[in-house]
Structure formats: structure tokens, C-alpha cells
Design an enzyme around this catalytic site. Structure first.
Site, PDB file in Angstrom:
ATOM      1  N   GLU A 159      -3.344   7.360  -4.153  1.00 45.19           N
ATOM      2  CA  GLU A 159      -3.285   6.095  -3.419  1.00 45.19           C
ATOM      3  C   GLU A 159      -3.079   4.943  -4.397  1.00 45.19           C
ATOM      4  O   GLU A 159      -3.747   4.875  -5.420  1.00 45.19           O
ATOM      5  CB  GLU A 159      -4.603   5.900  -2.659  1.00 45.19           C
ATOM      6  N   TYR A 205       0.848  -1.201   0.000  1.00 43.87           N
ATOM      7  CA  TYR A 205       0.000   0.000   0.000  1.00 43.87           C
ATOM      8  C   TYR A 205       0.877   1.243   0.000  1.00 43.87           C
ATOM      9  O   TYR A 205       1.847   1.335   0.763  1.00 43.87           O
ATOM     10  CB  TYR A 205      -0.894   0.017   1.249  1.00 43.87           C
TER      11      TYR A 205
END
Ligand code: GDP
Ligand code: MN
Length: 383
Positions: free
Chosen positions: A195, A107
Site C-alpha cells: 500500500e 492512494y
């Protein structure tokens, strides 16, 4: 303003971030052509502005172009519902992307830490799943690194954060370049969030952005007209979508008294007064500063699209906005639209006299104060 995944990946590619090949399609035929380019080995992904598409059934892997095309046909027009987005969103486009072999999922994100007045880079080796869940249950699994916008990032800081996050050696240098690309993209596009989840490591040891989310700061949109087309996609409500197309700040609220005001504060105040008078606002609508007659008419049109609306309250305090312009807009709206509901207007400020004079003899009910206006419209609407 959120960009779709395919647009986000285009943005990131411009800044040297590795992304899978692929293209967007809105019908099975086009999907098949794209899938053929990759020998049928593709992932088909719904392009809706919501999280959790995977769990909602909006992401599927294929090794045959015809199957990918058939799935595209199923997805287009379908409403996807996820935990993040319970009211659901209708799929209009899919991304047909090159299938990536994924060994591990990480992530990465860049956002703004307002309190620190710095950018914040977040890195975790626990990607793919809900990052909110990771943040809650294993907060230490997310490493945070501030970036001073004036000084930028030093490679050694990044390296140490990446190591601390438990990213394996083979991916570390690639991740340093990737994050530097993300930060450049963030600053250059006036983003407020980037993101990558998952940031995939392939079995061959290549790091690549398997998913991407870029959101552009609304206040910087005037510098990025190229993204304008997604402005109306995020709205599920058809009136909100129409408002977005017209560039009008409108939020549907479910009550039955329509509200038009200039300035967010004045609109909210009007909503409070409607509440206090025993009514319920149907919407929030800020006509904006310096509103021209035509815009006012457009706002009235929007309000009337909501079939629940039983009355309309117009509350204008003229500063930059001239009240006579607003009055002309209201009169034009009365002229063009069949307004069958009561309308109360409180008009004060620049050129208020002229505005009120113009409205004399119209079907509109004038009010001296905001409180009086709210009370009157509630009485008339619920009569
Ligand atoms: P989201 O659920 O809306 O965040 O959509 P994602 O793009 O993150 O897709 C959900 C999941 O599908 C990912 O976590 C991956 O596990 C999987 N996925 C997406 N793209 C690929 C791909 O190219 N190859 C493989 N093997 N899995 C993928
Ligand atoms: Mn994702």
C-alpha cells in the site's frame, strides 16, 4: 508479516518504484547525520507497525537537522496511540527521510482477492487521508482492477483505470510504471499487501511513494529470512514478542488457565472445554507438529511468564508429535523451572504409553480425556 516503512521502501526501490532518500536511526546523533545529508530538510517518521502515525504525532516535517534530531530524541521510547491501534506501540526507530514537496496525494494498493483468485489493484485520487473513510463515503472514488497472475497486466487496462480514478495527465504514465513495479514486487516478495498512501505528486510533476507498507505472507517467510527481524516488532505484549522470537504461535488472552496443545484446532477445542468447565484460558499456544522436548520446555516457560496463570493444561494428540518427546519436555520444564501451579496433561496418540510412563511419579496430574483434563485443571487452579 508487516514490514516497517523503511524496509518497505527498500523493497519497492528494488523494483524501480520511486521513493524518497533517507535512512533509519535509533538515536538523535544518527538522525542529525542523516538529516544533514538533506540540508536539514527532512521528515522524521516513527517506525511502528501501525496506521495513522501522522495523526498520532509520529510524523513531523523539518528544515533544520538539529530540530529533526531533537524530535527523534522525543519520539524514541515514546508510546504512540492511534485510532487503528488504541493500545499503542513504543517507537524504537525513526525514518529520517528526504522532505518531499507534495502538491497532491493519491492512494495505491495491491492485495489478494481470494474469491476472484486474482490480485486486486486499487487506485484513488483521494489519498493521504483514511482510505477506509473514502471507501465508506465515496466508494466510487476508488477504482479496482483485477490482475490475473498468469496473464499479468496490460498497459491499456492500467491506463484506463488510472484515468477513471481521475489521476491528472502529468502523473498517468508514471503511475503505470509505478503500479507495474508494485505488482512485480508483490509477486517476487510473496507479499499479501502493498500500500502506498500517500503516493505523492510533487509541484514539479514527479510521482513518488511518500509512505509505503509491505506485508509478506507469513507462509512464505521461509523464503525470506531477511525480514525475520521484524517478526517480534508487531507485538505489543512482551510475552507475545518473546514467543515470536522463539517462533512459537502464542496469543495472550487475559484468563488464568494456561493452555498448550499441538495443532490450532486442538488448542481452540481445549479453550472451549476450559470455558465449559467454568474457567478462562490465559492464552492460545500451539506447540506445533513434531515438537521436540526442548520446544515443549520453551512453551511451558512462556506460559509461566504470565503472572495471571493459576494452572496449566497440556493437551497433546500425538501424530507426528511423539508423546514421549512431549513428556521429556514437560519433565525438563519441571526440572529447570519452579512450577508452583497445578499441571494437568492429557496425552494421547503416538507413543502415548511411553509418554505416560515417563510422567508417572511426577507432580503432573494425568487425564484420560480433554473434558476431564479441563474439569480437573479448573478445579485445581481455583481451589
Ligand atoms: P501514516 O499516517 O502512518 O500513514 O504516515 P504517512 O507516512 O502517510 O504520513 C502522514 C502524512 O504526513 C502524509 O499523508 C503526508 O501528508 C505527510 N507527509 C509524510 N511524508 C511527507 C513528506 O515527505 N513531505 C510532506 N510535505 N508531507 C509528508
Ligand atoms: Mn500513510
Amino acid at each position: 508479516m508487516k514490514l516497517h516503512e523503511y524496509q518497505s521502501k527498500d523493497v519497492l526501490a528494488r523494483f524501480g518504484v520511486p521513493v524518497p532518500g533517507g535512512d533509519v536511526a535509533d538515536n538523535p546523533t544518527d538522525a542529525q547525520i542523516i538529516a544533514d545529508r538533506f540540508g536539514g530538510k527532512v521528515v522524521v517518521k516513527a517506525q511502528v507497525l501501525m496506521g495513522g502515525r501522522g495523526k498520532a504525532g509520529g510524523v513531523k516535517l523539518f528544515d533544520d537537522a538539529a530540530d529533526a534530531a531533537a524530535f527523534t530524541g522525543e519520539l524514541i521510547g515514546k508510546k504512540l496511540v492511534s485510532i487503528q491501534n488504541p493500545q499503542g506501540m513504543v517507537v524504537e526507530k525513526v525514518l529520517v527521510g528526504e522532505l518531499i514537496d507534495i502538491a497532491e496525494e493519491y492512494y495505491l494498493s495491491v492485495l489478494l482477492d481470494r474469491a476472484a483468485a486474482k490480485l486486486l489493484v486499487m487506485i484513488s485520487a483521494k489519498g493521504g487521508m483514511d482510505i477506509e473513510e473514502v471507501a465508506e463515503n465515496e466508494p466510487d472514488a476508488i477504482v479496482r482492477l483485477h490482475v490475473d497472475p498468469a496473464w499479468g497486466l496490460a498497459d491499456f487496462e492500467l491506463r484506463s483505470a488510472i484515468r477513471e480514478a481521475g489521476i491528472p495527465k502529468v502523473a498517468q504514465s508514471q503511475m503505470v510504471s509505478m503500479i507495474k513495479g508494485l505488482v512485480r514486487a508483490y509477486l517476487d516478495t510473496d507479499a499479501d499487501l502493498i500500500e502506498i498512501n500517500p503516493c505523492a505528486l510533487t509541484p514539479e510533476g514527479k510521482l513518488i511513494a511518500a509512505d509505503a507498507k509491505v506485508s509478506i505472507d507469513e507462509n512464505a517467510m521461509f523464503r525470506h529470512p531477511e525480514y525475520k527481524s521484524t517478526a517480534d516488532d508487531g507485538a505489543e505484549d512482551p510475552i507475545e514478542a518473546e514467543a515470536a522470537r522463539r517462533g512459537i504461535a502464542y496469543v495472550r488472552l487475559g484468563g488464568d488457565i494456561g493452555v498448550i496443545g499441538n495443532g490450532a484446532g486442538l488448542v481452540m477445542c481445549s479453550m472451549d472445554e476450559i470455558n465449559a468447565a467454568g474457567g478462562k484460558a490465559a492464552n492460545f499456544l500451539d506447540v506445533g507438529g513434531g515438537a521436540q522436548a526442548e520446544r515443549v520446555q520453551q512453551c511451558v516457560e512462556l506460559i509461566l511468564m504470565d503472572p495471571n496463570v493459576k494452572g496449566l493444561l497440556i493437551n497433546i494428540f500425538g501424530g507426528i508429535t511423539r508423546c514421549d518427546e512431549v513428556a521429556r519436555g514437560i519433565l525438563a520444564a519441571f526440572d529447570v523451572l519452579e512450577i508452583r501451579i497445578p499441571v494437568v496433561a492429557r496425552i494421547e496418540g503416538t507413543a502415548a504409553e511411553e509418554g505416560r510412563a515417563l510422567l508417572e511419579g511426577s507432580k503432573l496430574h494425568p487425564a484420560e480425556t480433554m473434558q476431564e483434563a479441563a474439569k480437573t485443571i479448573v478445579e485445581l487452579a481455583y481451589a
